[in-house]
Design an enzyme around this catalytic site. Structure first.
Site, PDB file in Angstrom:
ATOM      1  N   HIS B 262      -8.444   4.271 -45.455  1.00 19.43           N
ATOM      2  CA  HIS B 262      -9.291   3.336 -44.698  1.00 19.43           C
ATOM      3  C   HIS B 262     -10.747   3.382 -45.195  1.00 19.43           C
ATOM      4  CE1 HIS B 262     -10.558   1.276 -40.859  1.00 19.43           C
ATOM      5  NE2 HIS B 262     -11.684   1.912 -41.142  1.00 19.43           N
ATOM      6  N   GLU B 263     -11.312   4.578 -45.198  1.00 20.51           N
ATOM      7  CA  GLU B 263     -12.728   4.691 -45.589  1.00 20.51           C
ATOM      8  C   GLU B 263     -12.938   4.264 -47.043  1.00 20.51           C
ATOM      9  OE1 GLU B 263     -14.763   4.955 -43.277  1.00 20.51           O
ATOM     10  OE2 GLU B 263     -13.481   5.790 -41.707  1.00 20.51           O
ATOM     11  N   HIS B 266     -13.727   0.650 -47.264  1.00 24.64           N
ATOM     12  CA  HIS B 266     -15.161   0.381 -47.050  1.00 24.64           C
ATOM     13  C   HIS B 266     -15.950   0.709 -48.317  1.00 24.64           C
ATOM     14  CE1 HIS B 266     -15.074  -0.469 -42.765  1.00 24.64           C
ATOM     15  NE2 HIS B 266     -14.526   0.701 -42.449  1.00 24.64           N
ATOM     16  N   GLU B 292     -14.575  -4.271 -42.040  1.00 21.34           N
ATOM     17  CA  GLU B 292     -13.342  -3.715 -41.485  1.00 21.34           C
ATOM     18  C   GLU B 292     -12.121  -4.382 -42.126  1.00 21.34           C
ATOM     19  OE1 GLU B 292     -12.145  -0.600 -38.944  1.00 21.34           O
ATOM     20  OE2 GLU B 292     -14.132  -1.208 -39.648  1.00 21.34           O
TER      21      GLU B 292
END
EC number: 3.4.17.19
Lengths: 507, 507
Positions: B262-263, B266, B292
């Site tokens: 997930h990170e 970003h 997001e």
């Protein structure tokens, strides 16, 4: 202008300095490789904010005002003001174009130094070094107060109150002392077995041991942290944030173990500074030499102590999970203190280390006070290594190109390392009048040692000069005999030189 | 005033912002515990330097000048200027005393929120929350442009172009879609076995796997790093320094594995922004929702893909050193996509997650547009959980006190999470017109996916609004049907709902 206004300005300067500290720590502990270009923009900008305040109109006004109205300052205010004035006078007079030229020259020199390390040839660094020397010589008149020689001016930047006159005398004594000890060891000593030192000890095992040790010594992890780096250092952001770093070698545990104990000594100094100096330029170690005395007290005085290791060895064996179970304590302890002449300063043992410093001191003095020809330096360097240590570099990388300092124009810095070592031995002598270090280090509670250091050295930050601290803590001025006596005691014992080692052998 | 002057000022503002970023990262990744007080002094000072430049005289002058002389700006200059003007207009009008009051109120609210979490009682947070709401209501008129309702103003701060009108419609559709899927799964689905998910996998094993995976996905470690933290986040200092963080649980590898993926999404967004926007406010993601969408594309779109896991499972097994050798690929894959209604948003699975967001959205709308009584919020919260998810908090800590956002007055933020998810599914649909994600993820080269995202989204930074990006990338406005279709496809397959799972079962 009142004290509150001055303190507000100093606080802002300090907050910028703390910021620069964190950024610097980040650069050295894992900033992404490709972030360096952007980061240098961040650093330059913040440094310009910092520096323009440090010699800015508010500080100038405060110096004028309080020079005329010193009694409007509190006790702490007076101490702080003296330091502010001193720093200001060192910096404001220097022509900006000269500082800019030096910054440019050191940037070039760092690149040339790296390149010359590739070719292992001093000739490729000579031009840049010559430029650094020339510009430093031009700066000396602006920095000069009442020092006797040009090189004294440089010494004073790192160690206020230090002079060629003192160093010539003490270094001569230390040099003779070490050479005599080395002669005795060669003739009568028994070389320790060091074959097991390269046994594998994982980073995790080493880390467990060394963090345990420095906590016992008094390093406070709630006000610090330990990170990995390439060139180990301690950085004191403030007294609640004194960070240490190390590198690890799984086949040479000594590197990180002694390295971390060393950096923790710097950290403990910063952690112990009196809070009343917060946000002022007093809120830091007073000199490079005194700072080094604290790291070397940890690394060499405590780290050479037989009682300390006797206490810690079971813990060490436990952390190493069986790797050293067949090694007796005495064999282990002796292995730690082997001595051998070497070419590289940062790999030197605690007996020969000062000779590396003395060589650099003598050469720097020749550069600034005796106008030596820069082209001759590698020859001089190699001759001195042969004469003092009996080893000769086979190329300049093993010789004059090994240290980064001159590429950054940090002339006058090297002596701090040896001063720290002498201070450490002298502090030990004074401390032993009040408590037995062997007994404390054999016990479960090391606090009395740290408390003594806090009382005598740490708490003052930069509010007292090195000379005053040493005089007050030990009752006399710098006296190198304590270091020589200490080296004799340790090395004659480890090398089982008959007349010295008897009382320890019973253990 | 010329463009160069404006850019110089923006660069200085950006350099201060980068500094604040590093300091913030440090706070969250291991700053010594006792350093926080000093650090807040550093932060406040730097923030004041930053903010006073951001709405300072130079920027004001630039806005006046270039509003009258827009043609003196380059193409990039025009884009940057629009953003500067927008930010300035949002901030300069706000009375300083109101911002100061809000800062004070959120500080108090964060403390009260923590305390109320101890007592698990909303009543202990109610007063502070009420104050945050009141002050936010006072701020809305200063922020308002042409938004239809007060809550629209708040939505726009995180997702420009978003409105209650749009969200009411799409959230209704998503809510109904999810509830229908859940009904089908309950009636016709087969629950996966998840018993092996809690097997121990060490941090080092997990780290080896997940760093390998995100490198394949395109996260560039030479322009980033991975650190430990308590509340995971990504921070983009600049496009050469986009750092990610995670926490680890040795008995729940899913936490770090999906968290890091997930990170990294970003991080990849920040790493890909066009360099021409460096040192300007365009040099960042355009909105919370688009940001997001990139993290959720990684975590949920790629992280739910059967081909992706089929390709990665041997590597996963190898990293786990035998722990999962007895688990077939299909069993493993199915276990990852189990769904179950839960009370805590950050622990929710990818099917039920949007319902948690919709509940918060509906409550925030009631607060700002419908004047609901704050004391009634826990009751409303619990009723909605019962109605949408079939679970009821047994206390407020499991309910309305679980999230930090409202204590910081971050109202209007929550919808971004669900928007990101909808965008991600819509982007997938568009991407699949050009390439087969299953084929790419089954191959050794994931670059085509990242290149597509870079071209459609990443490169633009904040130079394009979310609505424009989505329209250009997908050929239509936000359409939640893609998310519903996607959820059906994944969950009906994993839960072996007859008509959907056939084509995959052969594997």
């Amino acid at each position: 202008m009142n004290e509150k206004e001055l303190m507000k300005e100093l606080k802002e300067i300090n907050l910028l300095q703390q910021t620069l500290g964190i950024l610097d720590w980040d650069i050295q502990t894992g900033m992404p490789e490709k972030a360096s270009e952007d980061r240098s923009e961040v650093n330059s900008y913040l440094y310009s904010l910092y520096f323009s305040k440090k010699i800015g109109p508010k500080i100038k006004e405060a110096i004028q005002y309080f020079s005329e109205h010193p009694n409007e300052l509190s006790e702490t205010g007076k101490i702080v003001f003296e330091k502010v004035k001193e720093d200001y006078e060192l910096e404001y007079k220097v022509p900006e174009e000269l500082m800019t030229a030096l910054t440019a020259a050191t940037s070039t020199a760092q690149v040339q130094w790296q390149q010359s390390r590739e070719t292992k040839n001093f000739a490729d660094f000579q031009e840049a070094l010559t430029k650094n020397i020339e510009l430093t010589k031009q700066l000396i008149p602006y920095w000069k107060k009442d020092e006797a020689t040009d090189y004294d001016v440089l010494l004073n930047q790192y160690e206020p109150g230090m002079s060629v006159e003192i160093l010539d005398r003490v270094f001569q004594q230390v040099k003779e002392g070490i050479m005599e000890i080395r002669k005795t060891l060669a003739e009568k000593g028994h070389e320790p077995d060091t074959s097991f030192l390269s046994r594998k000890m994982t980073k995790a095992q080493q880390k467990r041991f060394v963090t345990g040790v420095i906590e016992q010594l008094g390093y406070d992890f709630s006000r610090g942290r330990l990170d990995d780096t390439i060139h180990p250092f301690m950085i004191g952001i403030n007294h609640n944030d004194a960070r240490i770093t190390t590198r690890w070698n799984e086949h040479d545990f000594k590197m990180a173990v002694f390295g971390v104990i060393h950096e923790a000594g710097h950290g403990m100094y910063e952690q112990d500074i009196d809070e009343k100096f917060a946000y002022t330029p007093i809120y830091q170690g007073t000199s490079m030499g005194i700072h080094e005395s604290q790291s070397l007290f940890n690394e060499i005085i405590i780290g050479s102590n037989r009682s300390f290791w006797e206490k810690q060895y079971p813990f060490f064996q436990q952390c190493a999970e069986g790797t050293f179970d067949d090694i007796s304590f005495t064999d282990f302890y002796r292995s730690l203190k082997q001595t051998q002449a070497s070419l590289i300063r940062i790999e030197a043992d605690s007996l020969t280390y000062p000779l590396h410093i003395i060589i650099r001191y003598e050469i720097e003095k020749m550069i600034f006070n005796e106008g030596v020809d820069v082209a001759q330096l590698p020859t001089i360097w190699n001759q001195k290594y042969e004469e003092y240590l009996g080893v000769r570099p086979s190329n300049d990388l093993e010789g004059i190109l090994q240290d980064v300092h001159w590429s950054g124009a940090s002339f006058g810095y090297f002596p701090s390392y040896a001063l720290g070592y002498m201070y450490a031995a002298q502090l030990l002598h004074a401390l032993e009048k009040e408590l037995s270090i062997d007994e404390v280090l054999a016990s479960d509670d090391y606090r009395p040692i740290k408390e003594w250091m806090k009382e005598k050295i740490h708490q003052y930050g930069a509010s007292r000069k090195p000379t005053q601290l040493i005089q007050d803590a030990t009752g006399e001025v710098l006296n190198p005999q304590y270091l020589i006596d200490y080296m004799k005691k340790i090395y004659f014992s480890v090398y089982q030189v008959a007349e010295f080692s008897s009382e320890k052998e019973g253990k």
